[in-house]
Design an enzyme around this catalytic site. Structure first.
Site, short mmCIF file in Angstrom:
data_model
loop_
_atom_site.label_atom_id
_atom_site.label_comp_id
_atom_site.label_asym_id
_atom_site.label_seq_id
_atom_site.Cartn_x
_atom_site.Cartn_y
_atom_site.Cartn_z
N ARG A 147 0.81 -1.21 0.00
CA ARG A 147 0.00 0.00 0.00
C ARG A 147 0.85 1.27 0.00
NH1 ARG A 147 -3.36 -0.59 4.60
NH2 ARG A 147 -1.92 0.81 5.65
N TYR A 173 -14.09 21.33 -11.20
CA TYR A 173 -14.71 20.03 -11.48
C TYR A 173 -15.75 19.76 -10.38
CZ TYR A 173 -14.40 14.86 -11.99
OH TYR A 173 -14.64 13.52 -12.15
N ASP A 220 -5.75 21.95 -10.04
CA ASP A 220 -6.07 20.77 -10.84
C ASP A 220 -5.52 21.04 -12.24
OD1 ASP A 220 -7.30 18.89 -12.52
OD2 ASP A 220 -9.07 18.74 -11.24
N LYS A 254 -6.99 10.55 -17.39
CA LYS A 254 -7.26 11.26 -18.63
C LYS A 254 -6.08 11.11 -19.59
CE LYS A 254 -10.99 12.27 -16.47
NZ LYS A 254 -11.21 13.44 -15.65
#
Ligand SMILES: *Cc1c(COP(=O)(O)O)cnc(C)c1O
Length: 395
Positions: A62, A115, A186, A211
């Site tokens: 992790r 967003y 962002d 993206k």
């Protein structure tokens, strides 16, 4: 080591993939694994008490592995950054980064053009005693009038990924630096290739690598790039939230990076051409694309960015009803109707910002956001032309 004087495409082609001296494959092996075995109980115990931030050895899946470390260091070199943190999605990167800097009693300022899920996350902080205000994305240095004594963080997104306002990043970060306020951005739209936010004074730059970086609509990944001061709090926040990126998705991002410059160039060229073509259509009131001369933020975009990507919006003439716009979108064959973007394919989504904006949205008419993919431009135009015929047809 990456040579500092290489162009980005050379770095991406020659990014070092494996540690060690053995002959290696061109690409890194995908490392899947949770448990890491220790040679002795002493080393096992030492790993439990080590500060995870300063662990040098692999200790538990992790906390990342050689794949995620490679992606983190590559993106730091590409965009600038003292350290980076991979997360399971772009939204997880946003919430992890914001959470690193705020506590009860703080005030945060968020661009009104962010967003939508970013907005929902910020609103969710209100129940922990964090005050949230949304500011007009075109505010620039006037942001100082919105700053309170307890303002801790300013969140930017430039351009806004629905309405495409360009923010004056250096003007905002100058004010924030003087007041010791952390700035986050962002940077998904521009990618590390077209905007270097840290060089403009931003502390933390966030990407949905889902993206363009992955680029094939087949993975979920977020990445947070930090300056020196921001890295430790962001890494600790990621650890507390159990943020980890799936190794196959990290691999997809590393693979996507190899062709990022080629894909982006093509998305850029096609989107600009289509945007100009759409400006000439009678059905279109306005095209919201920062690369178009005459667009409100164009001059700032030219100053700060080195390119534009394939995502922009079209404001239709207000005479077209919602059912007419739906009729048009339903008729499209090449523009898929779907969320997300940044893959090889063209997409379209309709929306009306009136329903969520607090400031700076006075336009009337439906917006359609387009992602321009890698199809032939002629085919895309033909598809839109038949769509416009449906738009003009009786509903
Ligand atoms: C898609 C998107 C995100 C969220 O990314 P996911 O990987 O889907 O969680 C964040 N910011 C912007 C601008 C986006 O378009």
């Amino acid at each position: 080591m990456t040579k500092k004087n290489w162009q980005p495409q050379t770095n991406l082609t020659h990014l070092k993939t494996t540690v060690g001296t053995e002959p290696v494959f061109v690409n890194p092996p995908v490392i899947r694994g949770s448990t890491v075995l220790y040679p002795s109980v002493e080393e096992l115990e030492a790993s439990i008490f080590a500060d995870p931030l300063f662990r040098t050895k692999q200790s538990y899946g992790r906390f990342g592995n050689a794949n995620s470390r490679l992606l983190e260091s590559t993106l730091c070199e590409l965009e600038g950054g003292a350290g980076a943190v991979c997360t399971g999605s772009g939204l997880a990167a946003i919430s992890t980064a914001i959470w690193a800097f705020v506590q009860s009693g703080d005030h945060i300022l968020v661009s009104d053009s962010v967003y939508l899920p970013t907005r929902s996350f910020c609103n969710s902080l209100v129940r922990f005693g964090v005050a949230v205000d949304y500011f007009d994305p075109k505010i620039g240095a006037d942001i100082q009038n919105s700053i309170r004594k307890n303002t801790k963080l300013v969140f930017l997104e430039s351009p806004g990924s629905m309405t495409f306002e360009i923010q004056d990043i250096p003007a905002i970060t100058k004010v924030c630096r003087e007041k010791n306020i952390t700035t986050l951005i962002d940077n998904t739209w521009a990618t590390p290739l077209f905007l270097k936010p840290l060089a403009l004074g931003v502390d933390v730059s966030i990407h949905s690598a889902t993206k363009y970086i992955s680029g094939h609509s087949d993975s979920f990944l977020g990445i947070i790039l930090c300056n020196e001061a921001a890295y430790a709090p962001v890494r600790r926040s990621g650890i507390l939230w159990g943020q980890c990126a799936a190794p196959d998705d990290v691999y997809a991002a590393l693979r996507g990076l190899r062709t990022l410059h080629l894909r982006l160039k093509q998305h850029e060229t096609q989107a600009l051409d289509l945007a100009q073509w759409l400006q000439g259509r009678p059905e279109v009131q306005k095209v919201l694309h920062p690369g178009l001369p005459g667009f409100a933020g164009h001059e700032i975009w030219k100053r700060d960015f080195t390119g534009s990507s394939g995502l922009f919006s079209v404001l239709l003439d207000p005479k077209f009803s919602k059912p007419a716009v739906h009729q048009m979108l339903n008729s499209l064959n090449l523009f898929g109707l779907g969320h997300s973007w940044g893959g090889f394919e063209s997409l379209a989504v309709p929306f009306d910002p009136k329903f969520f904006r607090a400031h700076g949205w006075e336009e009337t008419g439906m917006l359609v956001r387009l992602h321009v993919g890698l199809e032939s431009l002629d085919d895309l135009k033909a598809d839109l032309l038949q769509g416009f015929r449906r738009l003009n047809a009786p509903v």
